[in-house]
Design a protein around this motif. Structure first.
Motif, PDB file in Angstrom:
ATOM      1  N   TRP A 114       5.483 -13.801   9.904  1.00  0.00           N
ATOM      2  CA  TRP A 114       5.217 -15.235   9.818  1.00  0.00           C
ATOM      3  C   TRP A 114       4.617 -15.767  11.123  1.00  0.00           C
ATOM      4  O   TRP A 114       3.753 -16.632  11.105  1.00  0.00           O
ATOM      5  CB  TRP A 114       6.502 -15.987   9.465  1.00  0.00           C
ATOM      6  N   ASP A 115       5.059 -15.220  12.264  1.00  0.00           N
ATOM      7  CA  ASP A 115       4.467 -15.593  13.551  1.00  0.00           C
ATOM      8  C   ASP A 115       3.006 -15.175  13.629  1.00  0.00           C
ATOM      9  O   ASP A 115       2.207 -15.792  14.339  1.00  0.00           O
ATOM     10  CB  ASP A 115       5.221 -14.929  14.711  1.00  0.00           C
ATOM     11  N   MET A 116       2.654 -14.128  12.899  1.00  0.00           N
ATOM     12  CA  MET A 116       1.306 -13.560  12.927  1.00  0.00           C
ATOM     13  C   MET A 116       0.399 -14.154  11.865  1.00  0.00           C
ATOM     14  O   MET A 116      -0.732 -13.709  11.691  1.00  0.00           O
ATOM     15  CB  MET A 116       1.398 -12.038  12.733  1.00  0.00           C
ATOM     16  N   GLU A 117       0.850 -15.175  11.156  1.00  0.00           N
ATOM     17  CA  GLU A 117       0.140 -15.675   9.978  1.00  0.00           C
ATOM     18  C   GLU A 117      -1.312 -16.042  10.269  1.00  0.00           C
ATOM     19  O   GLU A 117      -2.218 -15.693   9.489  1.00  0.00           O
ATOM     20  CB  GLU A 117       0.871 -16.882   9.388  1.00  0.00           C
ATOM     21  N   ALA A 118      -1.576 -16.748  11.350  1.00  0.00           N
ATOM     22  CA  ALA A 118      -2.944 -17.184  11.645  1.00  0.00           C
ATOM     23  C   ALA A 118      -3.873 -15.983  11.816  1.00  0.00           C
ATOM     24  O   ALA A 118      -5.000 -15.974  11.298  1.00  0.00           O
ATOM     25  CB  ALA A 118      -2.963 -18.056  12.897  1.00  0.00           C
ATOM     26  N   ASP A 119      -3.407 -14.955  12.527  1.00  0.00           N
ATOM     27  CA  ASP A 119      -4.220 -13.748  12.709  1.00  0.00           C
ATOM     28  C   ASP A 119      -4.358 -12.972  11.409  1.00  0.00           C
ATOM     29  O   ASP A 119      -5.422 -12.409  11.119  1.00  0.00           O
ATOM     30  CB  ASP A 119      -3.599 -12.853  13.781  1.00  0.00           C
ATOM     31  N   LEU A 120      -3.303 -12.918  10.628  1.00  0.00           N
ATOM     32  CA  LEU A 120      -3.349 -12.176   9.365  1.00  0.00           C
ATOM     33  C   LEU A 120      -4.317 -12.813   8.370  1.00  0.00           C
ATOM     34  O   LEU A 120      -4.930 -12.115   7.562  1.00  0.00           O
ATOM     35  CB  LEU A 120      -1.945 -12.080   8.758  1.00  0.00           C
ATOM     36  N   LYS A 121      -4.472 -14.119   8.422  1.00  0.00           N
ATOM     37  CA  LYS A 121      -5.416 -14.786   7.527  1.00  0.00           C
ATOM     38  C   LYS A 121      -6.856 -14.403   7.841  1.00  0.00           C
ATOM     39  O   LYS A 121      -7.739 -14.529   6.986  1.00  0.00           O
ATOM     40  CB  LYS A 121      -5.247 -16.299   7.626  1.00  0.00           C
ATOM     41  N   LYS A 122      -7.098 -13.910   9.061  1.00  0.00           N
ATOM     42  CA  LYS A 122      -8.443 -13.496   9.474  1.00  0.00           C
ATOM     43  C   LYS A 122      -8.578 -11.970   9.491  1.00  0.00           C
ATOM     44  O   LYS A 122      -9.605 -11.453   9.958  1.00  0.00           O
ATOM     45  CB  LYS A 122      -8.742 -14.061  10.861  1.00  0.00           C
ATOM     46  N   PHE A 123      -7.580 -11.269   9.005  1.00  0.00           N
ATOM     47  CA  PHE A 123      -7.568  -9.805   9.037  1.00  0.00           C
ATOM     48  C   PHE A 123      -8.764  -9.278   8.235  1.00  0.00           C
ATOM     49  O   PHE A 123      -8.983  -9.674   7.101  1.00  0.00           O
ATOM     50  CB  PHE A 123      -6.262  -9.305   8.420  1.00  0.00           C
ATOM     51  N   SER A 124      -9.522  -8.354   8.809  1.00  0.00           N
ATOM     52  CA  SER A 124     -10.756  -7.928   8.153  1.00  0.00           C
ATOM     53  C   SER A 124     -10.767  -6.501   7.601  1.00  0.00           C
ATOM     54  O   SER A 124     -11.454  -6.253   6.597  1.00  0.00           O
ATOM     55  CB  SER A 124     -11.947  -8.110   9.102  1.00  0.00           C
ATOM     56  N   PRO A 125     -10.061  -5.517   8.190  1.00  0.00           N
ATOM     57  CA  PRO A 125     -10.111  -4.186   7.590  1.00  0.00           C
ATOM     58  C   PRO A 125      -9.429  -4.158   6.223  1.00  0.00           C
ATOM     59  O   PRO A 125      -8.511  -4.939   5.967  1.00  0.00           O
ATOM     60  CB  PRO A 125      -9.333  -3.308   8.592  1.00  0.00           C
ATOM     61  N   PRO A 126      -9.838  -3.288   5.328  1.00  0.00           N
ATOM     62  CA  PRO A 126      -9.100  -3.110   4.072  1.00  0.00           C
ATOM     63  C   PRO A 126      -7.634  -2.804   4.371  1.00  0.00           C
ATOM     64  O   PRO A 126      -7.332  -1.956   5.227  1.00  0.00           O
ATOM     65  CB  PRO A 126      -9.793  -1.918   3.424  1.00  0.00           C
ATOM     66  N   LEU A 127      -6.737  -3.495   3.681  1.00  0.00           N
ATOM     67  CA  LEU A 127      -5.303  -3.324   3.931  1.00  0.00           C
ATOM     68  C   LEU A 127      -4.585  -2.911   2.657  1.00  0.00           C
ATOM     69  O   LEU A 127      -4.665  -3.611   1.636  1.00  0.00           O
ATOM     70  CB  LEU A 127      -4.688  -4.626   4.462  1.00  0.00           C
ATOM     71  N   LEU A 128      -3.864  -1.801   2.719  1.00  0.00           N
ATOM     72  CA  LEU A 128      -2.987  -1.371   1.640  1.00  0.00           C
ATOM     73  C   LEU A 128      -1.550  -1.575   2.077  1.00  0.00           C
ATOM     74  O   LEU A 128      -1.148  -1.132   3.163  1.00  0.00           O
ATOM     75  CB  LEU A 128      -3.217   0.108   1.304  1.00  0.00           C
ATOM     76  N   ILE A 129      -0.763  -2.258   1.250  1.00  0.00           N
ATOM     77  CA  ILE A 129       0.656  -2.487   1.503  1.00  0.00           C
ATOM     78  C   ILE A 129       1.438  -1.668   0.481  1.00  0.00           C
ATOM     79  O   ILE A 129       1.159  -1.729  -0.716  1.00  0.00           O
ATOM     80  CB  ILE A 129       1.007  -3.979   1.340  1.00  0.00           C
ATOM     81  N   ILE A 130       2.417  -0.898   0.949  1.00  0.00           N
ATOM     82  CA  ILE A 130       3.249  -0.095   0.073  1.00  0.00           C
ATOM     83  C   ILE A 130       4.707  -0.422   0.367  1.00  0.00           C
ATOM     84  O   ILE A 130       5.120  -0.447   1.536  1.00  0.00           O
ATOM     85  CB  ILE A 130       3.015   1.416   0.270  1.00  0.00           C
ATOM     86  N   VAL A 131       5.493  -0.648  -0.676  1.00  0.00           N
ATOM     87  CA  VAL A 131       6.916  -0.924  -0.475  1.00  0.00           C
ATOM     88  C   VAL A 131       7.708  -0.411  -1.674  1.00  0.00           C
ATOM     89  O   VAL A 131       7.219  -0.441  -2.812  1.00  0.00           O
ATOM     90  CB  VAL A 131       7.162  -2.438  -0.262  1.00  0.00           C
ATOM     91  N   GLY A 132       8.905   0.105  -1.417  1.00  0.00           N
ATOM     92  CA  GLY A 132       9.812   0.476  -2.489  1.00  0.00           C
ATOM     93  C   GLY A 132      10.592  -0.739  -2.954  1.00  0.00           C
ATOM     94  O   GLY A 132      10.966  -1.589  -2.140  1.00  0.00           O
ATOM     95  N   ASP A 133      10.849  -0.836  -4.243  1.00  0.00           N
ATOM     96  CA  ASP A 133      11.511  -2.044  -4.746  1.00  0.00           C
ATOM     97  C   ASP A 133      12.994  -2.101  -4.395  1.00  0.00           C
ATOM     98  O   ASP A 133      13.640  -3.133  -4.576  1.00  0.00           O
ATOM     99  CB  ASP A 133      11.299  -2.205  -6.258  1.00  0.00           C
ATOM    100  N   GLU A 134      13.557  -1.008  -3.856  1.00  0.00           N
ATOM    101  CA  GLU A 134      14.926  -1.022  -3.366  1.00  0.00           C
ATOM    102  C   GLU A 134      14.977  -1.285  -1.856  1.00  0.00           C
ATOM    103  O   GLU A 134      16.053  -1.313  -1.268  1.00  0.00           O
ATOM    104  CB  GLU A 134      15.609   0.318  -3.675  1.00  0.00           C
ATOM    105  N   ASP A 135      13.827  -1.480  -1.250  1.00  0.00           N
ATOM    106  CA  ASP A 135      13.740  -1.740   0.194  1.00  0.00           C
ATOM    107  C   ASP A 135      13.840  -3.252   0.413  1.00  0.00           C
ATOM    108  O   ASP A 135      12.856  -3.922   0.740  1.00  0.00           O
ATOM    109  CB  ASP A 135      12.430  -1.176   0.743  1.00  0.00           C
ATOM    110  N   GLU A 136      15.045  -3.790   0.233  1.00  0.00           N
ATOM    111  CA  GLU A 136      15.248  -5.236   0.206  1.00  0.00           C
ATOM    112  C   GLU A 136      14.762  -5.928   1.475  1.00  0.00           C
ATOM    113  O   GLU A 136      14.269  -7.049   1.429  1.00  0.00           O
ATOM    114  CB  GLU A 136      16.727  -5.557  -0.017  1.00  0.00           C
ATOM    115  N   THR A 137      14.896  -5.283   2.623  1.00  0.00           N
ATOM    116  CA  THR A 137      14.520  -5.928   3.884  1.00  0.00           C
ATOM    117  C   THR A 137      13.012  -6.070   4.054  1.00  0.00           C
ATOM    118  O   THR A 137      12.567  -6.796   4.949  1.00  0.00           O
ATOM    119  CB  THR A 137      15.091  -5.141   5.079  1.00  0.00           C
ATOM    120  N   CYS A 138      12.243  -5.368   3.213  1.00  0.00           N
ATOM    121  CA  CYS A 138      10.786  -5.382   3.376  1.00  0.00           C
ATOM    122  C   CYS A 138      10.034  -5.991   2.201  1.00  0.00           C
ATOM    123  O   CYS A 138       8.809  -6.171   2.279  1.00  0.00           O
ATOM    124  CB  CYS A 138      10.269  -3.955   3.612  1.00  0.00           C
ATOM    125  N   LEU A 139      10.718  -6.320   1.123  1.00  0.00           N
ATOM    126  CA  LEU A 139      10.029  -6.854  -0.053  1.00  0.00           C
ATOM    127  C   LEU A 139       9.353  -8.183   0.238  1.00  0.00           C
ATOM    128  O   LEU A 139       8.174  -8.373  -0.070  1.00  0.00           O
ATOM    129  CB  LEU A 139      11.016  -7.007  -1.214  1.00  0.00           C
TER     130      LEU A 139
END
Length: 285
Positions: free
Chosen positions: A205-230
């Motif tokens: 959330w602190d990085m939101e402004a930079d993330l909105k301008k993120f330019s490389p292709p980004l793949l996000i992977i998460v397990g649905d039992e990984d509660e802290t990262c969902l």
């Protein structure tokens, strides 16, 4: 034993295999260069794959000075590795702590990234201030465990957390290997990494402004039992304009080894699409 030397004179151990478009793997807090063996074996058939142990993780150096740990060092170490190996750009693949670092590389050095993958990313990225404070307190307590206990005892505690239970019960042999490798680490390296990097890094959330301008292709992977990262993974998907999200069912935090076939298939897709300029090609520019 191959090592590169950073600008602040820390020696980082690395291994590489294969030829072709480079892929750099950045491990999690409980991992090391060996974490990525399922990916190294698979992708070195067609790519130049590089894995390394971060500062604080044997056989890399373990600085005694706490000031030589932190998110900026983690990011610059990836670039130092690429520079030393004469890698102009690469697919940068990170898991958990390494996923945060991969995102920072993508933000600060987008020209060095063909694509970025953030797997199991989001621990501690809570919008609520009270929840953030609780996370930092938990990080301080975890650091204390590694500082006060021997590595075997601390590793046994850390390996048996809720988000590791799916691998423990689904793949006992793989879980045992994960726990064994964790116990071979440096307690001091873990304590300082948790206290100076994990506890102090900016949240997503602190990085939101930079993330909105993120330019490389980004793949996000998460397990649905990984509660802290969902929540963090969904936040990334909604914030980063180039993001694609894969949720793997009935899976926890140690996703790269727990479900290596699914992870490898997703990585192969983003690698191919990014290299051909077809990632998100269906969307208007």
């Amino acid at each position: 034993m191959p090592k590169i030397r950073t600008s602040d004179s820390v020696n980082l151990y690395y291994e590489e295999a294969g030829t072709g478009t480079p892929v750099v793997f950045v491990h999690e807090f409980a991992g090391d260069y060996r974490t990525w063996e399922p990916q190294m074996r698979h992708f070195s058939r067609a790519h130049r794959c590089v894995t390394f142990s971060q500062r604080g993780y044997p056989p890399s150096d373990i600085p005694d000075d706490p000031a030589r740990y932190g998110q900026d060092f983690a990011r610059s170490d990836v670039i130092a590795l690429m520079d030393a190996l004469r890698i102009e750009n690469a697919h940068v693949v990170g898991h958990s702590m390494g996923a945060y670092t991969a995102l920072h590389v993508g933000i600060k050095h987008p020209q060095r990234c063909i694509s970025v993958t953030a797997a199991g990313c989001g621990w501690g990225s809570l919008a609520d201030p009270a929840a953030r404070a609780a996370m930092r307190a938990q990080a301080a307590e975890t650091s204390k465990i590694f500082m006060e206990k021997d590595m075997a005892a601390a590793a046994a505690i850390y390996a048996d957390t809720p988000t590791r239970q799916t691998q423990k019960h689904k793949d006992p042999r793989g879980y045992a290997e994960f726990a064994r490798m964790l116990a071979e680490h440096s307690a001091r390296g873990h304590a300082l990494t948790m206290a100076m990097l994990q506890a102090k890094r900016p949240t997503l959330w602190d990085m939101e402004a930079d993330l909105k301008k993120f330019s490389p292709p980004l793949l996000i992977i998460v397990g649905d039992e990984d509660e802290t990262c969902l929540d963090g993974s969904v936040f990334l998907k909604r914030t980063v304009p180039t993001a694609g999200l894969l949720v793997i069912p009935r899976s926890g935090h140690t996703i790269t080894s727990e479900e290596s076939d699914a992870v490898n298939a997703a990585l192969a897709e983003v690698f191919s699409a990014a290299e051909s300029g077809r990632w998100l090609a269906h969307k208007p520019g």
